[in-house]
Design a protein around this motif. Sequence first.
Motif, PDB file in Angstrom:
ATOM      1  N   GLY A   1       0.818  -1.222   0.000  1.00  0.00           N
ATOM      2  CA  GLY A   1       0.000   0.000   0.000  1.00  0.00           C
ATOM      3  C   GLY A   1       0.842   1.258   0.000  1.00  0.00           C
ATOM      4  N   LYS A   2       1.744   1.358   0.961  1.00  0.00           N
ATOM      5  CA  LYS A   2       2.561   2.578   1.057  1.00  0.00           C
ATOM      6  C   LYS A   2       3.627   2.607  -0.035  1.00  0.00           C
ATOM      7  CE  LYS A   2       3.799   3.699   5.257  1.00  0.00           C
ATOM      8  NZ  LYS A   2       4.142   3.447   6.685  1.00  0.00           N
ATOM      9  N   GLY A   3       4.019   1.422  -0.497  1.00  0.00           N
ATOM     10  CA  GLY A   3       4.991   1.390  -1.594  1.00  0.00           C
ATOM     11  C   GLY A   3       4.398   2.005  -2.850  1.00  0.00           C
TER      12      GLY A   3
ATOM     13  N   ASN B   1       6.367   5.199  -2.402  1.00  0.00           N
ATOM     14  CA  ASN B   1       7.652   4.506  -2.606  1.00  0.00           C
ATOM     15  C   ASN B   1       8.278   4.156  -1.257  1.00  0.00           C
ATOM     16  OD1 ASN B   1       7.398   4.693  -5.360  1.00  0.00           O
ATOM     17  ND2 ASN B   1       8.576   6.589  -5.500  1.00  0.00           N
ATOM     18  N   CYS B   2       7.436   3.707  -0.362  1.00  0.00           N
ATOM     19  CA  CYS B   2       7.878   3.352   1.004  1.00  0.00           C
ATOM     20  C   CYS B   2       8.964   2.287   0.951  1.00  0.00           C
ATOM     21  CB  CYS B   2       6.673   2.829   1.782  1.00  0.00           C
ATOM     22  SG  CYS B   2       7.083   2.110   3.377  1.00  0.00           S
ATOM     23  N   GLN B   3       9.992   2.461   1.784  1.00  0.00           N
ATOM     24  CA  GLN B   3      11.080   1.482   1.844  1.00  0.00           C
ATOM     25  C   GLN B   3      11.109   0.750   3.175  1.00  0.00           C
ATOM     26  OE1 GLN B   3      14.701   3.388   0.357  1.00  0.00           O
ATOM     27  NE2 GLN B   3      13.400   4.586  -1.008  1.00  0.00           N
ATOM     28  N   MET B   4       9.961   0.807   3.887  1.00  0.00           N
ATOM     29  CA  MET B   4       9.789   0.065   5.136  1.00  0.00           C
ATOM     30  C   MET B   4      10.889   0.368   6.155  1.00  0.00           C
ATOM     31  SD  MET B   4       6.927  -1.536   4.870  1.00  0.00           S
ATOM     32  CE  MET B   4       6.854  -2.899   6.025  1.00  0.00           C
ATOM     33  N   CYS B   5      11.052   1.640   6.426  1.00  0.00           N
ATOM     34  CA  CYS B   5      12.046   2.010   7.449  1.00  0.00           C
ATOM     35  C   CYS B   5      11.543   1.648   8.845  1.00  0.00           C
ATOM     36  CB  CYS B   5      12.400   3.489   7.362  1.00  0.00           C
ATOM     37  SG  CYS B   5      11.132   4.598   8.013  1.00  0.00           S
ATOM     38  N   GLY B   6      10.236   1.411   8.979  1.00  0.00           N
ATOM     39  CA  GLY B   6       9.678   1.019  10.267  1.00  0.00           C
ATOM     40  C   GLY B   6       9.460   2.159  11.238  1.00  0.00           C
ATOM     41  N   GLN B   7       9.759   3.361  10.805  1.00  0.00           N
ATOM     42  CA  GLN B   7       9.659   4.538  11.687  1.00  0.00           C
ATOM     43  C   GLN B   7       9.046   5.644  10.838  1.00  0.00           C
ATOM     44  OE1 GLN B   7      13.771   4.519  13.070  1.00  0.00           O
ATOM     45  NE2 GLN B   7      13.285   6.388  14.194  1.00  0.00           N
ATOM     46  N   CYS B   8       7.786   5.502  10.521  1.00  0.00           N
ATOM     47  CA  CYS B   8       7.197   6.378   9.503  1.00  0.00           C
ATOM     48  C   CYS B   8       7.145   7.838   9.953  1.00  0.00           C
ATOM     49  CB  CYS B   8       5.793   5.899   9.158  1.00  0.00           C
ATOM     50  SG  CYS B   8       5.262   6.563   7.575  1.00  0.00           S
ATOM     51  N   THR B   9       7.593   8.698   9.061  1.00  0.00           N
ATOM     52  CA  THR B   9       7.587  10.133   9.377  1.00  0.00           C
ATOM     53  C   THR B   9       6.651  10.904   8.450  1.00  0.00           C
ATOM     54  OG1 THR B   9       9.382  10.568   7.853  1.00  0.00           O
ATOM     55  CG2 THR B   9      10.018  10.126  10.119  1.00  0.00           C
ATOM     56  N   LEU B  10       5.819  10.188   7.695  1.00  0.00           N
ATOM     57  CA  LEU B  10       5.065  10.861   6.629  1.00  0.00           C
ATOM     58  C   LEU B  10       4.367  12.141   7.064  1.00  0.00           C
ATOM     59  CD1 LEU B  10       3.502   7.862   4.665  1.00  0.00           C
ATOM     60  CD2 LEU B  10       5.158   9.526   3.802  1.00  0.00           C
ATOM     61  N   HIS B  11       3.713  12.113   8.234  1.00  0.00           N
ATOM     62  CA  HIS B  11       2.971  13.327   8.587  1.00  0.00           C
ATOM     63  C   HIS B  11       3.896  14.442   9.072  1.00  0.00           C
ATOM     64  CE1 HIS B  11       2.859  13.012  13.046  1.00  0.00           C
ATOM     65  NE2 HIS B  11       2.825  11.722  12.837  1.00  0.00           N
TER      66      HIS B  11
ATOM     67  N   THR C   1       5.583  12.998   2.384  1.00  0.00           N
ATOM     68  CA  THR C   1       6.624  12.662   1.409  1.00  0.00           C
ATOM     69  C   THR C   1       7.628  11.760   2.128  1.00  0.00           C
ATOM     70  OG1 THR C   1       6.370  14.844   0.426  1.00  0.00           O
ATOM     71  CG2 THR C   1       8.413  13.669  -0.091  1.00  0.00           C
ATOM     72  N   CYS C   2       7.926  10.604   1.549  1.00  0.00           N
ATOM     73  CA  CYS C   2       8.820   9.677   2.248  1.00  0.00           C
ATOM     74  C   CYS C   2      10.264  10.185   2.199  1.00  0.00           C
ATOM     75  CB  CYS C   2       8.730   8.286   1.625  1.00  0.00           C
ATOM     76  SG  CYS C   2       9.923   7.153   2.347  1.00  0.00           S
ATOM     77  N   PRO C   3      10.888  10.423   3.358  1.00  0.00           N
ATOM     78  CA  PRO C   3      12.256  10.941   3.357  1.00  0.00           C
ATOM     79  C   PRO C   3      13.276   9.915   2.875  1.00  0.00           C
ATOM     80  CG  PRO C   3      11.586  10.408   5.588  1.00  0.00           C
ATOM     81  CD  PRO C   3      10.380  10.213   4.728  1.00  0.00           C
ATOM     82  N   MET C   4      12.863   8.622   2.854  1.00  0.00           N
ATOM     83  CA  MET C   4      13.812   7.603   2.425  1.00  0.00           C
ATOM     84  C   MET C   4      14.061   7.656   0.914  1.00  0.00           C
ATOM     85  SD  MET C   4      14.585   6.519   5.310  1.00  0.00           S
ATOM     86  CE  MET C   4      15.651   5.141   4.966  1.00  0.00           C
ATOM     87  N   GLY C   5      13.286   8.484   0.221  1.00  0.00           N
ATOM     88  CA  GLY C   5      13.539   8.698  -1.207  1.00  0.00           C
ATOM     89  C   GLY C   5      14.715   9.620  -1.440  1.00  0.00           C
TER      90      GLY C   5
HETATM   91  S1  SF4 Z   1       9.024   7.112   6.300  1.00  0.00           S
HETATM   92 FE1  SF4 Z   1       8.974   6.290   4.223  1.00  0.00          FE
HETATM   93  S2  SF4 Z   1      10.129   4.322   4.340  1.00  0.00           S
HETATM   94 FE2  SF4 Z   1       9.566   4.931   6.420  1.00  0.00          FE
HETATM   95  S3  SF4 Z   1       7.622   3.820   6.800  1.00  0.00           S
HETATM   96 FE3  SF4 Z   1       7.109   5.943   6.121  1.00  0.00          FE
HETATM   97  S4  SF4 Z   1       6.782   5.779   3.924  1.00  0.00           S
HETATM   98 FE4  SF4 Z   1       7.909   3.924   4.575  1.00  0.00          FE
END
Ligand code: SF4
Length: 163
Positions: A51-53, A57-67, A72-76
Amino acid sequence: MSVLNRLRDYPHIIEVAYQLTERVFQSLHPFFKRIGYERADRLLRLPEKLGKGAVFNCQMCGQCTLHFTGMTCPMGCPKNLRNGPCGGVRAGGFCEVDASMKCVWVEAFERSQKMKVYGDDIYQIQPPLNQQNVGRSAFINIAFLKHAEMPEAWQTQTGLHHE
Ligand code: SF4
């Protein structure tokens, strides 16, 4: 960029969905507790990745910072900065490492300005990435962060502590 990726340009809509998701996962806390944190984490990894991918483009960092980052995923960011931007943003807001892409942090800031609920969260300093959480479900951590009864073992494994 796919149609789903374009949803990121509507952060004021996504943040409402995020808020709802957060509430749902927090309300599921008793269920997760009953089946066990480890099992819940394993069950949620794949749907979260898909879903988040697709959207972020979520990379499953396990520590989501989206909000905190304008949805915007910072892991990009090629430098994986969690408190960007770096000092090398090119003219026009392009990335220093990959000139074909817009700086993730320029996009994050622009999107945060459209947000009504979490827009100011971008000014909060984020902790460095905890490698122990990479690959884990961040949803599960959303559910547990608000709960004082989060088991010590889980806190030790994830480095997370309830708010
Ligand atoms: S910050 Fe990015 S990589 Fe980490 S869980 Fe959220 S969407 Fe995925």
